[in-house]
Write an enzyme that holds these catalytic residues in place. Structure first.
Site, PDB file in Angstrom:
ATOM      1  N   SER A  15     -83.042 -60.835  18.505  1.00  0.00           N
ATOM      2  CA  SER A  15     -84.174 -60.883  17.580  1.00  0.00           C
ATOM      3  C   SER A  15     -85.412 -60.315  18.256  1.00  0.00           C
ATOM      4  O   SER A  15     -85.886 -60.857  19.262  1.00  0.00           O
ATOM      5  CB  SER A  15     -84.448 -62.323  17.146  1.00  0.00           C
ATOM      6  OG  SER A  15     -85.688 -62.370  16.476  1.00  0.00           O
ATOM      7  N   HIS A  38     -81.829 -57.784  15.080  1.00  0.00           N
ATOM      8  CA  HIS A  38     -82.349 -58.735  14.089  1.00  0.00           C
ATOM      9  C   HIS A  38     -83.870 -58.600  13.994  1.00  0.00           C
ATOM     10  O   HIS A  38     -84.579 -58.722  14.988  1.00  0.00           O
ATOM     11  CB  HIS A  38     -81.958 -60.143  14.529  1.00  0.00           C
ATOM     12  CG  HIS A  38     -82.283 -61.224  13.547  1.00  0.00           C
ATOM     13  ND1 HIS A  38     -81.467 -61.541  12.484  1.00  0.00           N
ATOM     14  CD2 HIS A  38     -83.335 -62.075  13.476  1.00  0.00           C
ATOM     15  CE1 HIS A  38     -81.994 -62.555  11.808  1.00  0.00           C
ATOM     16  NE2 HIS A  38     -83.139 -62.891  12.390  1.00  0.00           N
ATOM     17  N   ASP A  40     -87.199 -60.003  12.091  1.00  0.00           N
ATOM     18  CA  ASP A  40     -87.733 -61.113  11.299  1.00  0.00           C
ATOM     19  C   ASP A  40     -88.986 -60.678  10.559  1.00  0.00           C
ATOM     20  O   ASP A  40     -90.026 -60.433  11.168  1.00  0.00           O
ATOM     21  CB  ASP A  40     -88.072 -62.290  12.220  1.00  0.00           C
ATOM     22  CG  ASP A  40     -86.827 -62.954  12.776  1.00  0.00           C
ATOM     23  OD1 ASP A  40     -85.966 -63.354  11.963  1.00  0.00           O
ATOM     24  OD2 ASP A  40     -86.704 -63.056  14.013  1.00  0.00           O
ATOM     25  N   MET A  42     -91.851 -61.814   8.174  1.00  0.00           N
ATOM     26  CA  MET A  42     -92.511 -63.049   7.721  1.00  0.00           C
ATOM     27  C   MET A  42     -93.812 -62.693   7.019  1.00  0.00           C
ATOM     28  O   MET A  42     -94.553 -61.830   7.494  1.00  0.00           O
ATOM     29  CB  MET A  42     -92.815 -63.955   8.912  1.00  0.00           C
ATOM     30  CG  MET A  42     -91.612 -64.302   9.759  1.00  0.00           C
ATOM     31  SD  MET A  42     -92.063 -65.511  11.017  1.00  0.00           S
ATOM     32  CE  MET A  42     -90.561 -65.502  12.024  1.00  0.00           C
ATOM     33  N   HIS A  71     -84.093 -59.980   8.304  1.00  0.00           N
ATOM     34  CA  HIS A  71     -84.149 -61.371   7.852  1.00  0.00           C
ATOM     35  C   HIS A  71     -85.499 -61.570   7.175  1.00  0.00           C
ATOM     36  O   HIS A  71     -86.524 -61.662   7.846  1.00  0.00           O
ATOM     37  CB  HIS A  71     -83.971 -62.287   9.081  1.00  0.00           C
ATOM     38  CG  HIS A  71     -84.090 -63.742   8.773  1.00  0.00           C
ATOM     39  ND1 HIS A  71     -84.224 -64.699   9.773  1.00  0.00           N
ATOM     40  CD2 HIS A  71     -84.063 -64.429   7.608  1.00  0.00           C
ATOM     41  CE1 HIS A  71     -84.294 -65.896   9.228  1.00  0.00           C
ATOM     42  NE2 HIS A  71     -84.211 -65.764   7.912  1.00  0.00           N
ATOM     43  N   MET A  73     -88.110 -63.557   5.565  1.00  0.00           N
ATOM     44  CA  MET A  73     -88.674 -64.891   5.326  1.00  0.00           C
ATOM     45  C   MET A  73     -89.937 -64.686   4.498  1.00  0.00           C
ATOM     46  O   MET A  73     -91.062 -64.815   4.974  1.00  0.00           O
ATOM     47  CB  MET A  73     -88.968 -65.571   6.664  1.00  0.00           C
ATOM     48  CG  MET A  73     -87.690 -66.062   7.345  1.00  0.00           C
ATOM     49  SD  MET A  73     -87.907 -66.339   9.102  1.00  0.00           S
ATOM     50  CE  MET A  73     -87.664 -64.658   9.691  1.00  0.00           C
ATOM     51  N   MET A 142     -79.693 -71.221   9.167  1.00  0.00           N
ATOM     52  CA  MET A 142     -80.825 -71.387  10.098  1.00  0.00           C
ATOM     53  C   MET A 142     -80.615 -72.669  10.911  1.00  0.00           C
ATOM     54  O   MET A 142     -80.370 -73.734  10.350  1.00  0.00           O
ATOM     55  CB  MET A 142     -82.142 -71.517   9.321  1.00  0.00           C
ATOM     56  CG  MET A 142     -82.651 -70.262   8.647  1.00  0.00           C
ATOM     57  SD  MET A 142     -83.167 -68.920   9.737  1.00  0.00           S
ATOM     58  CE  MET A 142     -84.285 -69.681  10.884  1.00  0.00           C
ATOM     59  N   ASP A 180     -78.949 -68.612  13.306  1.00  0.00           N
ATOM     60  CA  ASP A 180     -80.248 -68.100  13.784  1.00  0.00           C
ATOM     61  C   ASP A 180     -81.153 -69.256  14.178  1.00  0.00           C
ATOM     62  O   ASP A 180     -81.507 -70.092  13.352  1.00  0.00           O
ATOM     63  CB  ASP A 180     -80.901 -67.286  12.647  1.00  0.00           C
ATOM     64  CG  ASP A 180     -82.199 -66.617  13.061  1.00  0.00           C
ATOM     65  OD1 ASP A 180     -82.565 -66.667  14.249  1.00  0.00           O
ATOM     66  OD2 ASP A 180     -82.845 -66.046  12.162  1.00  0.00           O
TER      67      ASP A 180
HETATM   68  C1  DX5 Z   1     -87.104 -67.810  13.358  1.00  0.00           C
HETATM   69  C2  DX5 Z   1     -86.414 -66.492  13.361  1.00  0.00           C
HETATM   70  C3  DX5 Z   1     -85.455 -66.275  14.472  1.00  0.00           C
HETATM   71  C4  DX5 Z   1     -86.066 -66.294  15.838  1.00  0.00           C
HETATM   72  C5  DX5 Z   1     -85.051 -66.858  16.775  1.00  0.00           C
HETATM   73  O1  DX5 Z   1     -87.734 -67.993  12.130  1.00  0.00           O
HETATM   74  O2  DX5 Z   1     -85.686 -66.318  12.157  1.00  0.00           O
HETATM   75  O3  DX5 Z   1     -84.727 -65.069  14.278  1.00  0.00           O
HETATM   76  O4  DX5 Z   1     -86.427 -65.028  16.308  1.00  0.00           O
HETATM   77  O5  DX5 Z   1     -85.642 -67.006  18.016  1.00  0.00           O
HETATM   78  P1  DX5 Z   1     -84.968 -67.880  19.145  1.00  0.00           P
HETATM   79  O6  DX5 Z   1     -83.628 -67.280  19.451  1.00  0.00           O
HETATM   80  O7  DX5 Z   1     -85.915 -67.778  20.278  1.00  0.00           O
HETATM   81  O8  DX5 Z   1     -84.831 -69.287  18.598  1.00  0.00           O
HETATM   82 ZN    ZN Z   2     -84.330 -64.573  12.028  1.00  0.00          ZN
END
Ligand code: DX5
Ligand code: ZN
Length: 231
Positions: A15, A38, A40, A42, A71, A73, A142, A180
């Site tokens: 990620s 990956h 993220d 947001m 991903h 969010m 998650m 994740d």
């Molecule tokens: C959190 C993200 C994850 C995050 C995971 O909302 O969706 O993808 O990057 O990070 P680690 O592996 O550090 O928990």
């Molecule tokens: Zn994620």
């Protein structure tokens, strides 16, 4: 069967939330050999954090060959998810909690040429979504509250992985199961034993001196832990 290679090949998806955002091209190159990258997204509405969106994903797609796992969010994925697929993301995951029409969004994502993923937060049950999972290619369970990297793994979500795994093994679903949040050398084995196919890891990969070696080591641990499973 003894001596038989596991059918279940673990995928590792670093990620980039844990990467240096000023050097994203280098950080993508630093995980050479990773199965998916990956990303993220947001929006500071669905989650209390803001990261990046389409322009950065489009730029990243130009500089890496690693299949991109977006991903989302975000609120209103009905409107915002298909463009990620059109841009060339490999897999586009939306949150079940963010839309009343997950099947419609999945169809739009697939029609735009990407795989469609459904993510559920740690407190969201899987059962209400089992019926619609045939419209998806991936299920993202998650194992932390979405929004931030570096949180502690919530092992209580693993029964949801087990449920999905059994349905896949029974031939009732053909999804790939992704996890994740909080995945590292200490937690990946339990997730693998529960039946995860694809492991997202942010801080465990990018805090390592050699991120590509961290990817290989996590994959090996997951493979060893799942080898005894009759998958
Ligand atoms: C959190 C993200 C994850 C995050 C995971 O909302 O969706 O993808 O990057 O990070 P680690 O592996 O550090 O928990
Ligand atoms: Zn994620």
């Amino acid at each position: 069967m003894p001596g038989q290679p596991a059918r279940h090949v673990p995928l590792i998806a670093p990620s980039i939330l844990a990467a240096d955002f000023a050097r994203l091209a280098d950080e993508a190159a630093a995980v050479k050999g990773a199965d998916w990258l990956h990303v993220d997204v947001m929006d500071n509405h669905f989650v209390p954090n803001l990261t990046l969106g389409m322009p950065v994903v489009e730029s990243l797609l130009q500089v890496t060959d690693i299949p991109m796992d977006c991903h989302l969010m975000i609120d209103n994925p009905d409107r915002w998810a298909p463009p990620y697929a059109e841009a060339g993301a490999y897999n586009v995951t939306i949150h079940a909690e963010a839309t009343d029409n997950p099947v419609g969004v999945a169809r739009d994502i697939r029609a735009a040429g990407a795989k469609a993923g459904l993510a559920i937060k740690p407190g969201t049950p899987l059962e209400p979504y089992l019926e619609i999972l045939r419209e998806f290619d991936t299920l993202l369970v998650m194992s932390v509250e979405p929004g931030f990297g570096g949180q502690k793994f919530i092992g209580e979500v693993l029964p949801k992985v087990g449920t999905a795994r059994r349905l896949v093994e029974a031939g009732e679903l053909t999804i790939l199961i992704e996890i994740d949040g909080g995945i590292n050398a200490d937690t990946i084995e339990a997730a693998a034993e529960a039946g995860v196919d694809c492991f997202v890891a942010g801080s465990a990969v990018y805090s390592a001196e050699d991120p590509a070696a961290a990817v290989r080591s996590l994959r090996e641990r997951a493979a060893t832990a799942s080898r005894h499973l009759t998958l």
